[in-house]
Motif scaffolding. Structure first.
Motif, short mmCIF file in Angstrom:
data_model
loop_
_atom_site.label_atom_id
_atom_site.label_comp_id
_atom_site.label_asym_id
_atom_site.label_seq_id
_atom_site.Cartn_x
_atom_site.Cartn_y
_atom_site.Cartn_z
N MET A 116 0.76 -1.08 -0.07
CA MET A 116 0.13 -0.01 0.01
C MET A 116 0.99 1.09 0.07
O MET A 116 1.63 1.59 0.90
CB MET A 116 -0.97 -0.03 1.38
CG MET A 116 -1.61 1.27 1.17
SD MET A 116 -3.15 1.16 2.48
CE MET A 116 -4.46 0.32 1.64
N GLU A 117 0.72 2.01 -1.04
CA GLU A 117 1.61 3.25 -1.27
C GLU A 117 0.59 4.29 -1.72
O GLU A 117 -0.47 4.00 -2.06
CB GLU A 117 2.70 3.01 -2.28
CG GLU A 117 3.62 2.04 -1.55
CD GLU A 117 5.07 1.91 -2.41
OE1 GLU A 117 5.48 2.80 -2.55
OE2 GLU A 117 5.44 0.65 -2.48
N GLY A 118 0.79 5.73 -1.51
CA GLY A 118 -0.25 6.40 -1.82
C GLY A 118 0.37 8.16 -1.99
O GLY A 118 1.28 8.28 -1.91
N SER A 129 1.37 -5.79 13.31
CA SER A 129 1.67 -4.53 14.42
C SER A 129 1.36 -3.36 13.87
O SER A 129 0.37 -3.31 12.78
CB SER A 129 3.11 -4.67 14.47
OG SER A 129 3.77 -4.38 13.45
N TYR A 130 1.21 -2.31 14.78
CA TYR A 130 0.45 -1.25 14.53
C TYR A 130 1.01 -0.64 13.02
O TYR A 130 2.26 -0.14 12.90
CB TYR A 130 0.91 -0.16 15.62
CG TYR A 130 0.11 1.27 15.26
CD1 TYR A 130 -1.18 1.25 15.55
CD2 TYR A 130 0.74 2.30 14.83
CE1 TYR A 130 -1.99 2.62 15.56
CE2 TYR A 130 0.18 3.53 14.67
CZ TYR A 130 -1.13 3.63 15.09
OH TYR A 130 -1.93 5.05 14.82
N GLY A 131 -0.01 -0.50 12.26
CA GLY A 131 0.59 0.21 10.67
C GLY A 131 1.12 -0.82 9.94
O GLY A 131 1.38 -0.67 8.67
N SER A 144 5.84 -6.87 5.44
CA SER A 144 6.55 -5.65 5.00
C SER A 144 5.96 -4.79 4.38
O SER A 144 6.46 -3.63 3.90
CB SER A 144 7.60 -6.33 4.12
OG SER A 144 8.75 -6.99 4.80
N ALA A 145 4.58 -4.53 4.41
CA ALA A 145 3.79 -3.60 3.83
C ALA A 145 3.15 -2.88 4.89
O ALA A 145 2.48 -3.23 5.75
CB ALA A 145 2.79 -3.97 3.18
N ASN A 146 2.79 -1.35 4.66
CA ASN A 146 2.49 -0.60 5.70
C ASN A 146 1.12 0.37 5.25
O ASN A 146 0.92 0.34 4.08
CB ASN A 146 3.46 0.48 6.16
CG ASN A 146 4.59 -0.08 6.65
OD1 ASN A 146 4.61 -0.94 7.59
ND2 ASN A 146 5.69 0.03 6.19
N ALA A 147 0.28 0.27 6.15
CA ALA A 147 -1.10 1.39 6.08
C ALA A 147 -0.44 2.62 6.13
O ALA A 147 0.70 2.95 6.60
CB ALA A 147 -1.97 0.83 7.03
#
Length: 318
Positions: free
Chosen positions: A127-129, A256-258, A269-272
């Motif tokens: 997720m990227e933005g 974990s968080y985010g 390895s992916a982040n919100a």
């Protein structure tokens, strides 16, 4: 009635009419809803695709497989192509001077078409933005002044022609280009194939010539091929009940968080948006602030902002 009385009556009528005109002032237009505001500024999105696996680069919802278990999205991506419908998650945060509009684009895979024996080039979920800074200038939808995009562990800064914003702590990386869609100018973004780093569109064709152009039509569509130049996408509220932000502490979706759960390639390895981080923009700008404290980040990244409040009138991340 004598001529003098008639003249007096005429002036009295004019005075009454003038008073009525002053009292009957126009009613101010209602403020736009978050969805209306997000729709107005939603990007035209250029998604590069790789011919070895076109559909692995298509946008989708996180729960495209009808559940929120992110440990199986890599596997389901091959089986559920018909559910890879164009989607962007949006959020609206505001101060008295600006709206900060976030758009997040999800892919089930961050991938490479080369061997990856050490699992450092691929991972499940991605997720990227982008976050847009829109001045509340009294018009219905405001004035677009700046854009910051997420490409892996780096953020990139853009301003439209004529913006007063200049380089601050971070250099401006390019011009924010717009294109007209449904009669309004929309920012344009581009996203890499495979790794999905997101940048401002530079006006060039896709590398290799193939790619998908997504438009904010409100209808979530599946591309007809990896070279479909007109595909609709829908907007989903990040803060919706039982949606992405509401699930931030759910262990089925997040390790974990985010950080999303994922076990293909490099684990987790992916982040919100509240996990996005630029690796070298200073210790006071911490992980997630592009989403959770965009006013401070934008104030540091740019100079020349003019009137610019850091106090939130509404911020659902807090």
């Amino acid at each position: 009635m004598t001529p003098l009385r008639r003249l007096a009556a005429l002036f009295a009528g004019l005075a009454t009419t003038s008073t009525l005109l002053v009292v009957a002032a126009p009613v101010a237009a209602a403020a736009p809803s978050d969805f209306e505001l997000a729709t107005r500024w939603a990007p035209i999105h250029y998604q590069d695709t790789d011919s070895s696996d076109y559909d692995a680069d298509y946008l989708s919802k996180i729960d495209f497989d009808a559940e929120w278990d992110t440990l199986n999205n890599w596997e389901h991506q091959d089986d559920l192509l018909s559910r890879m419908t164009g989607t962007a998650y949006y959020s609206v945060v505001e101060t008295s001077t600006h709206w900060f509009l976030g758009y997040s684009f999800y892919h089930p895979r961050d991938w490479e078409d080369v061997p990856d024996p050490f699992s450092i080039l691929t991972h499940e979920n991605d997720m990227e933005g982008v976050v847009l800074t829109v001045r509340r200038d009294g018009s219905t939808y405001g004035k677009l002044e700046a854009m910051v995009t997420v490409a892996h562990s780096d953020f990139y800064s853009y301003v439209p022609a004529g913006s007063t914003f200049t380089s601050g702590r971070e250099n401006v990386d390019g011009t924010l280009r717009t294109q007209t869609y449904n009669g309004a100018a929309h920012p344009t973004t581009r996203q890499e194939a495979k790794g999905h780093g997101l940048y401002g569109w530079n006006g060039a064709n896709f590398p290799g010539g193939d790619g998908v152009v997504y438009y904010p039509s409100g209808t979530a569509e599946v591309p007809s091929s990896g070279n479909d130049r007109s595909v609709g996408y829908a907007l989903v509220d990040t803060f919706a009940a039982n949606g992405l932000w509401a699930r931030r502490n759910n262990a089925q979706t997040f390790a974990s968080y985010g950080t999303f759960r994922g076990d293909n390639g490099k684990d987790n390895s992916a982040n919100a948006p509240w996990g996005w981080d630029d690796g070298n923009d200073g210790g006071d700008i911490t992980r997630g602030m592009l989403a959770t404290d965009p006013a401070y980040l934008v104030a540091q990244y740019f100079a020349g902002e003019g009137a610019f409040s850091l106090a939130y009138t509404r911020n659902s991340y807090r």
